[in-house]
Write an enzyme that holds these catalytic residues in place. Structure first.
Site, short mmCIF file in Angstrom:
data_model
loop_
_atom_site.label_atom_id
_atom_site.label_comp_id
_atom_site.label_asym_id
_atom_site.label_seq_id
_atom_site.Cartn_x
_atom_site.Cartn_y
_atom_site.Cartn_z
CD GLU A 27 -10.24 107.52 9.68
OE1 GLU A 27 -11.36 108.04 9.42
OE2 GLU A 27 -9.21 108.16 9.88
CB SER B 26 -11.54 99.75 -0.58
OG SER B 26 -11.56 98.36 -0.35
NE ARG C 52 -1.35 96.89 -0.81
CZ ARG C 52 -1.80 98.02 -1.34
NH1 ARG C 52 -1.27 98.50 -2.45
NH2 ARG C 52 -2.80 98.67 -0.77
CD GLU D 76 -0.13 94.95 4.91
OE1 GLU D 76 0.63 95.24 3.97
OE2 GLU D 76 0.25 94.49 5.99
N1 COS Z 1 3.31 105.89 -3.87
C1 COS Z 1 3.35 107.24 -3.71
N2 COS Z 1 2.29 108.04 -3.88
C2 COS Z 1 1.12 107.46 -4.21
C3 COS Z 1 0.99 106.07 -4.40
C4 COS Z 1 2.16 105.28 -4.20
N3 COS Z 1 2.11 103.96 -4.36
N4 COS Z 1 -0.28 105.78 -4.71
C5 COS Z 1 -0.94 106.95 -4.75
N5 COS Z 1 -0.08 107.95 -4.43
C6 COS Z 1 -0.39 109.39 -4.39
C7 COS Z 1 -0.92 109.82 -5.75
O1 COS Z 1 0.16 110.18 -6.59
C8 COS Z 1 -1.77 110.99 -5.39
O2 COS Z 1 -0.96 112.12 -5.14
P1 COS Z 1 -1.24 113.52 -5.87
O3 COS Z 1 -2.60 113.94 -5.43
O4 COS Z 1 -0.16 114.38 -5.37
O5 COS Z 1 -1.17 113.24 -7.34
C9 COS Z 1 -2.37 110.62 -4.05
O6 COS Z 1 -1.48 109.63 -3.51
C10 COS Z 1 -3.76 110.05 -4.18
O7 COS Z 1 -3.68 108.91 -5.02
P2 COS Z 1 -4.91 108.37 -5.82
O8 COS Z 1 -5.59 109.47 -6.55
O9 COS Z 1 -4.44 107.20 -6.62
O10 COS Z 1 -5.87 107.88 -4.63
P3 COS Z 1 -7.24 107.13 -4.66
O11 COS Z 1 -8.08 107.74 -3.60
O12 COS Z 1 -7.80 107.03 -6.04
O13 COS Z 1 -6.95 105.62 -4.14
C11 COS Z 1 -5.99 103.53 -3.65
C12 COS Z 1 -5.82 104.94 -4.16
C13 COS Z 1 -7.32 102.89 -3.95
C14 COS Z 1 -4.90 102.73 -4.33
C15 COS Z 1 -5.77 103.59 -2.12
O14 COS Z 1 -6.86 104.23 -1.50
C16 COS Z 1 -5.57 102.23 -1.51
O15 COS Z 1 -4.48 101.66 -1.59
N6 COS Z 1 -6.62 101.70 -0.86
C17 COS Z 1 -6.47 100.50 -0.09
C18 COS Z 1 -6.04 100.83 1.28
C19 COS Z 1 -5.49 99.68 1.97
O16 COS Z 1 -4.70 98.93 1.45
N7 COS Z 1 -5.93 99.53 3.21
C20 COS Z 1 -5.49 98.47 4.01
C21 COS Z 1 -5.28 98.96 5.38
S1 COS Z 1 -3.69 99.22 5.78
S2 COS Z 1 -3.22 97.55 6.65
#
Ligand code: COS
Length: 380
Positions: A126, A131, A242, A363
């Site tokens: 959004e 990120s 990825r 991604e």
């Molecule tokens: N598989 C399953 N569950 C996952 C996971 C995974 N790979 N990664 C995180 N989760 C779960 C965590 O376990 C957590 O759950 P609980 O609250 O139940 O413990 C929840 O998701 C939140 O995870 P986390 O606290 O790690 O989230 P953050 O906000 O700190 O951020 C990142 C995680 C930065 C890794 C995430 O926001 C991300 O990947 N950002 C990039 C987004 C992206 O790639 N965008 C591209 C657009 S899509 S084309």
């Protein structure tokens, strides 16, 4: 190099390579110049079954895996990283259905998508949540047997050409990432709108658009998994997808390298082809080494995902990080080997450099990949 591909995987590689050389390569520059989506090629890809690689056989797919999608994406990206994305992005849109869809939902949507008759897309990002995907604001409120969606998603690959969208939205704002849910939304649903089509630096044959939900009505049966599982489904999707970005990056790097090698053999300076110069030889040696290391890690990651290994997030992030950095370096050096001609749009090489850049960004930026890897290291 021998990567122990099966007979079937080699046959798939050869088929896609032929399509890439005969059908994609001749039109890549035109689509790049005009920024047009390759509908004619989508038909060819569909006939070859490329959209069905990761879909199980009982939903009309080939029942193959990420390794095969990697092979497809790598081969198509050698010819054009933008055109290759039509297949990879539709698979990305299907992954949340495979992860969280009910049997009825999968039977309803997957056969058409596997046949390539319709395309899919994945809506997570959004304007204020890139990120930091967990900061999303798109709301989904349950009213009777429907969810009403309001909000805007941006940078959606296949955005203006897909019919079926997997969308992550907030159902309970007080619960952060745990207050999100995933939905399947059709373009034809009331309140669904395609917004601005982006004009991009690279991958210009791919559609990137804004998607707007204005009181968009989605049947409750289109919920994937349960309320609260949206973010988790999105993260699991990215863990699977990825390697696809890595495959795109690798194909772009290989395509640029092949052109640079040919050019170095024919371009004469100081009375000899420039490949006789050690300065150029060392550049080519470094490029070839980087490409093979990226390929080795990518194939390992793809096989780990297909084997159902736990914690695939780490290796998946690693292969995307490595391959995209390799793609940027290799394409930059390929332009350098072409010299002044490399900078000109008359030559095909600068496009590879423009196409490569996005692989370090989408991604999950490579900074986010490092964060995913580091978190996994500290957790393990
Ligand atoms: N598989 C399953 N569950 C996952 C996971 C995974 N790979 N990664 C995180 N989760 C779960 C965590 O376990 C957590 O759950 P609980 O609250 O139940 O413990 C929840 O998701 C939140 O995870 P986390 O606290 O790690 O989230 P953050 O906000 O700190 O951020 C990142 C995680 C930065 C890794 C995430 O926001 C991300 O990947 N950002 C990039 C987004 C992206 O790639 N965008 C591209 C657009 S899509 S084309």
């Amino acid at each position: 190099m021998d990567y122990f591909l099966t007979e079937d995987q080699m046959a798939l590689r050869d088929l896609v390579r032929q399509i890439a050389v005969e059908k994609v390569k001749p039109v890549a520059a035109q689509h790049d110049r005009d920024g047009t989506f390759p509908w004619d090629l989508v038909k060819i890809f569909a006939e070859a079954g490329l959209f069905s690689a990761c879909v199980p056989e009982n939903y009309g797919g080939m029942g193959l895996g990420i390794m095969e999608l990697t092979i497809i994406t790598e081969e198509l990206s050698k010819a054009c990283g933008g055109i290759a994305l039509s297949v990879a992005a539709s698979s990305l849109g299907m992954f949340p259905m495979l992860i969280g869809g009910t049997e009825e939902l999968k039977q309803h949507y997957l056969p058409t998508l596997a046949a390539g008759k319709k395309l899919a897309a994945f809506c997570l990002t959004e304007p204020g949540a890139g990120s930091d995907a967990g900061a999303m604001k798109t709301r989904a409120e349950k009213k009777g047997d429907e969810y009403i969606l309001n909000g805007t998603k941006v940078f959606i690959t296949n955005g203006s050409v897909a019919d079926v969208f997997t969308v992550i939205a907030v159902t309970d704002p007080s619960r952060g990432a745990r207050g999100t849910a995933a939905f399947v939304v059709e373009k034809s649903f009331p309140g669904f709108k395609v917004g601005k089509e982006e004009d991009k630096m690279g991958i210009r044959a791919s559609s990137t658009a804004e998607i707007i939900f204005e009181d968009c009505r989605v049947p409750a049966k289109n919920l994937l998994g349960r309320e609260g599982e949206g973010f988790m489904i999105a993260m699991k999707t990215l863990d699977k997808s990825r390697p696809g970005v890595a495959a795109q990056a690798l194909g772009i790097a290989q395509g640029a390298f092949d052109l640079a090698l040919d050019y170095a053999k024919t371009r004469v300076q100081f009375g000899h082809p420039i490949i006789s110069l050690q300065a150029v030889q060392f550049m080519l040696a470094d490029m070839a080494t980087a490409i093979e290391s990226a390929r080795a890690l990518l194939y390992l990651a793809a096989r780990n995902v297909d084997a159902g290994e736990k914690n695939i997030g780490k290796v998946s992030a690693m292969c995307k990080l490595l391959a995209s950095d390799v793609a940027m370096k290799v394409t930059t050096d390929a332009v350098q080997i072409f010299g002044g001609y490399g900078y000109m749009r008359d030559y095909p090489i600068e496009k590879y450099m423009r196409d490569a850049k996005i692989t370090q960004i989408y991604e999950g930026t490579n900074q986010i990949q490092r964060m995913v890897i580091a978190r996994s290291l500290t957790r393990d």
